[in-house]
Structures are given as C-alpha cells and as structure tokens.
Design an enzyme around this catalytic site. Structure first.
Site, mmCIF file in Angstrom:
data_model
loop_
_atom_site.group_PDB
_atom_site.id
_atom_site.type_symbol
_atom_site.label_atom_id
_atom_site.label_comp_id
_atom_site.label_asym_id
_atom_site.label_seq_id
_atom_site.Cartn_x
_atom_site.Cartn_y
_atom_site.Cartn_z
ATOM 1 N N GLU A 92 26.968 23.513 -32.271
ATOM 2 C CA GLU A 92 26.397 22.156 -32.166
ATOM 3 C C GLU A 92 24.869 22.160 -32.097
ATOM 4 O OE1 GLU A 92 29.074 23.215 -30.474
ATOM 5 O OE2 GLU A 92 30.536 21.592 -30.235
ATOM 6 N N GLY A 147 34.050 21.427 -31.695
ATOM 7 C CA GLY A 147 35.189 20.725 -31.094
ATOM 8 C C GLY A 147 36.505 21.467 -31.255
ATOM 9 N N GLU A 199 36.511 23.922 -28.557
ATOM 10 C CA GLU A 199 36.670 23.193 -27.288
ATOM 11 C C GLU A 199 38.123 22.744 -27.082
ATOM 12 O OE1 GLU A 199 33.320 20.617 -28.401
ATOM 13 O OE2 GLU A 199 32.492 21.095 -26.450
HETATM 14 N N1 CO8 Z 1 32.959 18.267 -40.413
HETATM 15 C C1 CO8 Z 1 33.236 17.745 -41.608
HETATM 16 N N2 CO8 Z 1 33.573 18.464 -42.695
HETATM 17 C C2 CO8 Z 1 33.633 19.795 -42.542
HETATM 18 C C3 CO8 Z 1 33.372 20.422 -41.314
HETATM 19 C C4 CO8 Z 1 33.015 19.598 -40.199
HETATM 20 N N3 CO8 Z 1 32.797 20.093 -38.993
HETATM 21 N N4 CO8 Z 1 33.503 21.751 -41.478
HETATM 22 C C5 CO8 Z 1 33.852 21.952 -42.770
HETATM 23 N N5 CO8 Z 1 33.930 20.771 -43.413
HETATM 24 C C6 CO8 Z 1 34.291 20.529 -44.798
HETATM 25 C C7 CO8 Z 1 33.113 20.813 -45.722
HETATM 26 O O1 CO8 Z 1 32.243 19.703 -45.805
HETATM 27 C C8 CO8 Z 1 33.829 21.094 -47.035
HETATM 28 O O2 CO8 Z 1 34.218 19.866 -47.591
HETATM 29 P P1 CO8 Z 1 33.945 19.574 -49.179
HETATM 30 O O3 CO8 Z 1 34.741 20.624 -49.887
HETATM 31 O O4 CO8 Z 1 34.439 18.187 -49.369
HETATM 32 O O5 CO8 Z 1 32.473 19.750 -49.385
HETATM 33 C C9 CO8 Z 1 35.109 21.810 -46.588
HETATM 34 O O6 CO8 Z 1 35.285 21.464 -45.215
HETATM 35 C C10 CO8 Z 1 35.018 23.309 -46.687
HETATM 36 O O7 CO8 Z 1 33.856 23.707 -45.985
HETATM 37 P P2 CO8 Z 1 32.712 24.647 -46.642
HETATM 38 O O8 CO8 Z 1 32.643 24.433 -48.083
HETATM 39 O O9 CO8 Z 1 31.474 24.456 -45.832
HETATM 40 O O10 CO8 Z 1 33.367 26.076 -46.352
HETATM 41 P P3 CO8 Z 1 32.615 27.436 -46.091
HETATM 42 O O11 CO8 Z 1 33.693 28.477 -46.091
HETATM 43 O O12 CO8 Z 1 31.472 27.617 -47.021
HETATM 44 O O13 CO8 Z 1 31.982 27.319 -44.612
HETATM 45 C C11 CO8 Z 1 32.038 26.753 -42.264
HETATM 46 C C12 CO8 Z 1 32.840 27.160 -43.508
HETATM 47 C C13 CO8 Z 1 31.130 27.918 -41.845
HETATM 48 C C14 CO8 Z 1 33.038 26.456 -41.154
HETATM 49 C C15 CO8 Z 1 31.185 25.519 -42.580
HETATM 50 O O14 CO8 Z 1 32.014 24.535 -43.190
HETATM 51 C C16 CO8 Z 1 30.534 24.894 -41.374
HETATM 52 O O15 CO8 Z 1 29.531 25.386 -40.886
HETATM 53 N N6 CO8 Z 1 31.122 23.776 -40.875
HETATM 54 C C17 CO8 Z 1 30.549 23.034 -39.766
HETATM 55 C C18 CO8 Z 1 30.821 23.724 -38.452
HETATM 56 C C19 CO8 Z 1 30.185 22.968 -37.318
HETATM 57 O O16 CO8 Z 1 28.979 22.768 -37.259
HETATM 58 N N7 CO8 Z 1 31.017 22.536 -36.368
HETATM 59 C C20 CO8 Z 1 30.567 21.781 -35.216
HETATM 60 C C21 CO8 Z 1 30.652 20.326 -35.509
HETATM 61 S S1 CO8 Z 1 29.943 19.314 -34.215
HETATM 62 C C22 CO8 Z 1 31.125 19.322 -33.007
HETATM 63 O O17 CO8 Z 1 32.155 19.925 -33.109
HETATM 64 C C23 CO8 Z 1 30.785 18.494 -31.805
HETATM 65 C C24 CO8 Z 1 31.920 18.462 -30.818
HETATM 66 C C25 CO8 Z 1 32.036 17.074 -30.237
HETATM 67 C C26 CO8 Z 1 33.398 16.835 -29.608
HETATM 68 C C27 CO8 Z 1 34.565 17.069 -30.516
HETATM 69 C C28 CO8 Z 1 35.843 17.079 -29.829
HETATM 70 C C29 CO8 Z 1 37.032 17.258 -30.696
#
Ligand code: CO8
Length: 259
Positions: free
Chosen positions: A133, A110, A113
C-alpha cells in the site's frame, strides 16, 4: 447460494469460500466485501459447518483491494469504504469457528490482510506476500497495521509496511506470518486434511479457545486468566466435555456434537 464474486461450497462440515475474480487476480472490490459479509453470516448461523476455508485460485489468493474501485475516492468515501472493510474483516476474525486461509500466488495488501484475519494460514511454495500500500501513497486499511504487528512484532511489521516489498512463502514462514508451507501441487490436499482434523474437534471448546486467545490482545493477564478459569468451568456443562473424557477413558475415538 449464488454469488457474483465468490464461489461457495459446503461439504462434510467444511465451508469453502473461493474468491472468484481471476481476471483481476481476485482483487477485492465492494461486491466481494458485501458477499463475504453475507456468506460469513450464513456460515456463522449453520451449526453443521465446523470449519471455514478461504482460498483463491492457483495464481492469486487476492492481489489486494481493487485499486480501480477507490482511485477517485474522497476522504469521506474512503472512510465509508474502510468502515465496510473493517466490518467484513472483523466478522471473519470473530467467526465462532476456525478459519483457514489457503494461499497460492499473490496475497497482497487487502488479500494478505484477509489471510491475517483467518486463524490459520497455509501457503503453497509459489505464494507471494506483501503489504504494498505504501507504494500507492496509502497505508494498509484492512487491519494490516494492527494484525500483522501482533503476529510478527513491531520491528518486522514496520519493515514490511514501510518498504512494501513482495516476499516469498519461505520468508512468510520464517516471520510466523503463515503456519504451514507446502508444495503448490499439494495445497488443496493439505488444506482439506487440516480442515478435516479441525472439523473433528469439539466446536464449543474450539470457539471458546478462539475467544480467549483473541481476548489476550486486549486485557491484562489477570483478567485473561479469570476469563480462562470461568470458560474452563463452563465447558464442564457441555456434552462434548463428557464425551471427550469418557472416550479417552474407554479407549475409543470421541465423536463431538457441538453441544
Ligand atoms: N486492483 C485492481 N486490479 C488489479 C489489482 C488490484 N489490486 N491487482 C491486479 N489487478 C489486475 C490488473 O490491473 C490486470 O488487469 P488487466 O489485465 O485488465 O490490465 C490483471 O489484474 C493482471 O494483473 P497484471 O497484469 O498487473 O499482472 P502481473 O503478473 O504483471 O503483476 C501484480 C501482478 C504484481 C500482483 C500486480 O498486478 C500488482 O502490483 N497489483 C497491485 C498490488 C497492490 O498494490 N495491492 C494493494 C492494493 S491496495 C490495498 O489492498 C489496500 C487495502 C485496503 C483494505 C482492503 C480490504 C480487503
């Protein structure tokens, strides 16, 4: 204006919206969507604002939708959620002023996007992009299947969306996903330089150009050309057309009023 999840600043005709959930890499939850929608309406209605800049922080533009937000959604809830997402993204895209996504760090799902819904994307050399995603068992829902395809073409969109891999800013530039790539230390400066240039342009002509370019997605070329002709003629009713042309003929810089 005070918000919970974004910071808002208005200065010299430039509105800056900063996503502000650093603890979650600016993951976009429902509150972010609501607040973006509100601030978008405000910016749309303020004639003093000529340009919108959306940015995150140095680690993340936004790492996507907040996964915690929707992990347990029923299909009906997911439908309602995406309805809200689309309203928010469409409002951003349709804003009658140029918008710039200023991207450092992660721009995933997102987040990517949201950047796609802006007019121009400028990224730092530490920016990381992706539509991951598919790895969560879903598809992009913030219009990625549509806007990314239009921007980079079907073949590349399929590759990026099917594989869901994270890629760097150089690849994003090569794909045409971003317009400009700058060293991370200069992102703010280069973003504001671009914003100031856009702020000096005639607002009505900019809005008209944006509408016509968007229209080109949806209509055949003859209808598009007819609209271009009508809008071209319409701009001769504006003070800015007169100012722009007189300034050229008088050898001075034009000062556009947005009228
Ligand atoms: N949602 C919720 N929390 C998140 C997200 C996320 N997308 N990304 C990171 N965080 C949080 C982690 O849970 C973590 O929180 P905590 O410290 O409380 O555990 C904190 O942010 C730091 O993240 P990491 O520890 O994972 O940090 P890293 O440096 O190890 O990794 C990454 C960074 C690679 C970005 C990893 O966090 C990751 O893969 N995140 C998810 C990315 C992802 O899959 N994004 C797609 C989500 S689905 C989506 O976007 C659908 C779109 C629908 C429409 C949206 C329109 C706005």
């Amino acid at each position: 204006m005070d918000f919970e999840t974004i910071l808002y600043l208005k200065d010299s005709g430039i509105a800056t919206v900063q996503l502000n959930r650093p603890e979650a890499l600016n993951a976009i939850n429902e509150k972010v969507l609501e607040e973006l929608s509100v601030v978008n309406d405000y910016i749309a209605g303020d004639d003093d604002i000529r340009v919108l800049v959306i940015k995150g922080n140095s680690n993340a533009f936004a790492a996507g939708a907040d996964i915690k937000n929707f992990v347990n959604y029923s299909p009906r809830e997911a439908h309602q959620y995406i309805y809200k997402v689309q309203i928010s993204m469409n409002k951003l895209m349709a804003l009658g002023k140029p918008s710039i996504a200023s991207i450092a760090g992660y721009a995933l799902g997102g987040g990517c996007e949201m950047a796609l819904a802006c007019d121009i994307r400028i990224a730092a050399d530490n920016a990381l992009f992706g539509l991951p995603e598919i790895n969560l068992g879903i598809v992009p829902g913030g219009s990625g299947t549509q806007r990314l395809t239009r921007l980079v073409g079907e073949g590349k969109a399929k590759e990026l969306i099917f594989l869901g891999e994270i890629f760097d800013a150089k690849k994003a530039l090569d794909l045409g996903l971003i317009n400009l790539l700058v060293p991370a230390a200069r992102l703010e400066e280069e973003t504001m330089k671009l914003a100031r240039k856009l702020a000096r342009k005639p607002p009505v002509a900019i809005r008209t150009a944006k509408e016509l370019i968007h229209l080109s997605y949806d209509v055949d070329i003859y209808t598009g050309l007819m609209m271009e002709k009508e809008k071209f003629a319409y701009l001769f009713s504006t003070e800015d057309q007169r100012e722009g042309m007189l300034a050229f003929l008088e050898g001075r810089k034009a000062s556009f009023k947005g009228k």
